[in-house]
Design a protein around this motif. Structure first.
Motif, PDB file in Angstrom:
ATOM      1  N   GLY A  53       2.119  11.648  18.925  1.00  0.00           N
ATOM      2  CA  GLY A  53       1.507  10.495  19.122  1.00  0.00           C
ATOM      3  C   GLY A  53       2.536   9.595  19.987  1.00  0.00           C
ATOM      4  O   GLY A  53       3.036  10.036  21.188  1.00  0.00           O
ATOM      5  N   ASN A  54       3.091   8.375  19.680  1.00  0.00           N
ATOM      6  CA  ASN A  54       3.856   7.461  20.460  1.00  0.00           C
ATOM      7  C   ASN A  54       5.328   7.535  19.882  1.00  0.00           C
ATOM      8  O   ASN A  54       6.280   7.033  20.317  1.00  0.00           O
ATOM      9  CB  ASN A  54       3.342   5.771  20.252  1.00  0.00           C
ATOM     10  CG  ASN A  54       2.191   5.783  20.831  1.00  0.00           C
ATOM     11  OD1 ASN A  54       1.829   6.305  21.964  1.00  0.00           O
ATOM     12  ND2 ASN A  54       0.998   4.836  20.294  1.00  0.00           N
ATOM     13  N   SER A  55       5.746   8.438  18.935  1.00  0.00           N
ATOM     14  CA  SER A  55       7.075   8.687  18.679  1.00  0.00           C
ATOM     15  C   SER A  55       7.705   9.434  19.316  1.00  0.00           C
ATOM     16  O   SER A  55       7.379  10.102  20.465  1.00  0.00           O
ATOM     17  CB  SER A  55       6.813   9.461  17.113  1.00  0.00           C
ATOM     18  OG  SER A  55       5.916   8.881  16.371  1.00  0.00           O
ATOM     19  N   PHE A 107       6.086  16.489  20.992  1.00  0.00           N
ATOM     20  CA  PHE A 107       5.532  14.981  21.076  1.00  0.00           C
ATOM     21  C   PHE A 107       4.504  14.941  19.923  1.00  0.00           C
ATOM     22  O   PHE A 107       3.678  15.772  19.802  1.00  0.00           O
ATOM     23  CB  PHE A 107       5.051  14.919  22.350  1.00  0.00           C
ATOM     24  CG  PHE A 107       5.950  15.078  23.517  1.00  0.00           C
ATOM     25  CD1 PHE A 107       6.115  16.312  24.140  1.00  0.00           C
ATOM     26  CD2 PHE A 107       6.789  14.144  24.040  1.00  0.00           C
ATOM     27  CE1 PHE A 107       7.017  16.712  25.220  1.00  0.00           C
ATOM     28  CE2 PHE A 107       7.412  14.127  25.220  1.00  0.00           C
ATOM     29  CZ  PHE A 107       7.561  15.753  25.723  1.00  0.00           C
ATOM     30  N   THR A 163      -2.977  15.055  18.958  1.00  0.00           N
ATOM     31  CA  THR A 163      -2.049  14.144  19.052  1.00  0.00           C
ATOM     32  C   THR A 163      -0.662  14.704  19.074  1.00  0.00           C
ATOM     33  O   THR A 163       0.286  14.085  19.537  1.00  0.00           O
ATOM     34  CB  THR A 163      -1.936  13.366  17.705  1.00  0.00           C
ATOM     35  OG1 THR A 163      -1.729  14.243  16.426  1.00  0.00           O
ATOM     36  CG2 THR A 163      -3.179  12.478  17.474  1.00  0.00           C
ATOM     37  N   GLU A 219       8.138  15.398  29.526  1.00  0.00           N
ATOM     38  CA  GLU A 219       7.789  14.114  29.250  1.00  0.00           C
ATOM     39  C   GLU A 219       6.046  14.348  28.941  1.00  0.00           C
ATOM     40  O   GLU A 219       5.647  15.253  29.271  1.00  0.00           O
ATOM     41  CB  GLU A 219       7.776  13.291  30.319  1.00  0.00           C
ATOM     42  CG  GLU A 219       7.174  13.694  31.629  1.00  0.00           C
ATOM     43  CD  GLU A 219       7.467  12.436  32.702  1.00  0.00           C
ATOM     44  OE1 GLU A 219       8.615  11.735  32.785  1.00  0.00           O
ATOM     45  OE2 GLU A 219       6.799  12.534  33.795  1.00  0.00           O
ATOM     46  N   ARG A 220       5.434  13.598  28.423  1.00  0.00           N
ATOM     47  CA  ARG A 220       4.228  13.337  28.099  1.00  0.00           C
ATOM     48  C   ARG A 220       3.506  12.064  28.330  1.00  0.00           C
ATOM     49  O   ARG A 220       3.756  11.057  27.800  1.00  0.00           O
ATOM     50  CB  ARG A 220       3.792  13.816  26.615  1.00  0.00           C
ATOM     51  CG  ARG A 220       2.460  13.960  26.266  1.00  0.00           C
ATOM     52  CD  ARG A 220       2.195  14.341  24.878  1.00  0.00           C
ATOM     53  NE  ARG A 220       0.658  14.584  24.581  1.00  0.00           N
ATOM     54  CZ  ARG A 220       0.285  14.539  23.217  1.00  0.00           C
ATOM     55  NH1 ARG A 220       0.929  14.307  22.366  1.00  0.00           N
ATOM     56  NH2 ARG A 220      -1.322  14.932  23.305  1.00  0.00           N
ATOM     57  N   THR A 221       2.682  11.921  29.453  1.00  0.00           N
ATOM     58  CA  THR A 221       2.285  10.882  30.040  1.00  0.00           C
ATOM     59  C   THR A 221       0.839  10.400  29.388  1.00  0.00           C
ATOM     60  O   THR A 221      -0.026  11.460  29.374  1.00  0.00           O
ATOM     61  CB  THR A 221       1.950  10.769  31.549  1.00  0.00           C
ATOM     62  OG1 THR A 221       1.321  11.969  31.628  1.00  0.00           O
ATOM     63  CG2 THR A 221       3.365  10.966  32.181  1.00  0.00           C
ATOM     64  N   GLY A 278       0.030  10.361  26.410  1.00  0.00           N
ATOM     65  CA  GLY A 278      -0.336  10.874  25.273  1.00  0.00           C
ATOM     66  C   GLY A 278      -1.207  12.080  25.443  1.00  0.00           C
ATOM     67  O   GLY A 278      -1.835  12.675  24.638  1.00  0.00           O
TER      68      GLY A 278
END
Lengths: 115, 112
Positions: free
Chosen positions: A51-53, A49, A30, A68-70, A72
């Protein structure tokens, strides 16, 4: 299973050009981290990064750096208008932070040389 | 700076001897991890020790943690030439999402 992979292994670019570095974390992890290792600064944290935070960008040295992290999973670190002081090894790591895993597993790194 | 400090910066020993590296940090940690790096490439994880642990072993490696002194040590017993590498400690602080703050590293040379 496969470990953390990074591409390219080596990158030589001219000052002022943009570069993109890629990291494929371990499947299911994650959290993803970027670090930089240079002669003068040692190993320093750049961004992570979870999760979605919203990412923690507190280690990015300037606004020329972004990541960026696409979906997840895969992450891309972009350096715009590269400078000679950006020359370093860029390391990516992943873990299942918050899911009972704390060990960070590192990729082999991308060695960036800015001429 | 939250960065940990390691000593010695460099250590040269003979095969078969023990090697001890020390790491200090500044504030309360969640965990402390030791890594090895060969030839400036990827980091290999050695041992993770949590703040409520005092000692951990893995093969020829022993790690201790003294939270009162905010310090840790890595002991490699019966060293081999293949142990020649740079060794880094890294700390993860509470509420910082596990990001690691690294020490400057110890360069270990084991002579056959």
């Amino acid at each position: 299973g496969a470990g953390v992979s990074q591409s390219p292994s080596n990158k030589v670019t001219e000052k002022g050009k943009d570069v993109e570095l890629r990291c494929d974390p371990i499947s299911g992890h994650t959290a993803l981290y970027w670090y930089r290792q240079s002669l003068g600064q040692g190993l320093e944290f750049l961004i992570y990064f979870q999760g979605n935070s919203a990412p923690d960008k507190s280690g990015l040295p300037s606004d020329r750096f972004s990541a960026e992290r696409t979906g997840g999973s895969v992450s891309t670190l972009t350096i715009q208008r590269t400078q000679q002081e950006d020359s370093a090894v860029y390391l990516c790591a992943s873990t299942n932070w918050g899911g009972g895993e704390e060990t960070q597993y590192f990729g082999p790194g991308t060695r960036l040389l800015v001429l | 700076s939250q960065q940990g400090e390691e000593d010695p910066q460099a250590l040269s020993i003979q095969e078969g001897e023990n090697a001890t590296m020390n790491c200090s940090y500044k504030t309360s940690i969640n965990n402390l991890q030791w890594y090895r790096q060969n030839s400036g490439r990827g980091l290999v994880h050695l041992i993770l020790i949590r703040s409520n642990e005092r000692e951990k072993h893995s093969g020829r490696l022993r790690v201790t943690l003294d939270t009162s002194k905010k310090s840790s040590s890595l002991l490699i017993t019966a060293s081999r030439a293949a142990d020649t590498a740079s060794y880094f400690c890294a700390v993860a602080y509470y509420n910082q999402g596990g990001k690691l703050i690294f020490g400057q590293g110890t360069e270990l040379s084991v002579k056959p």
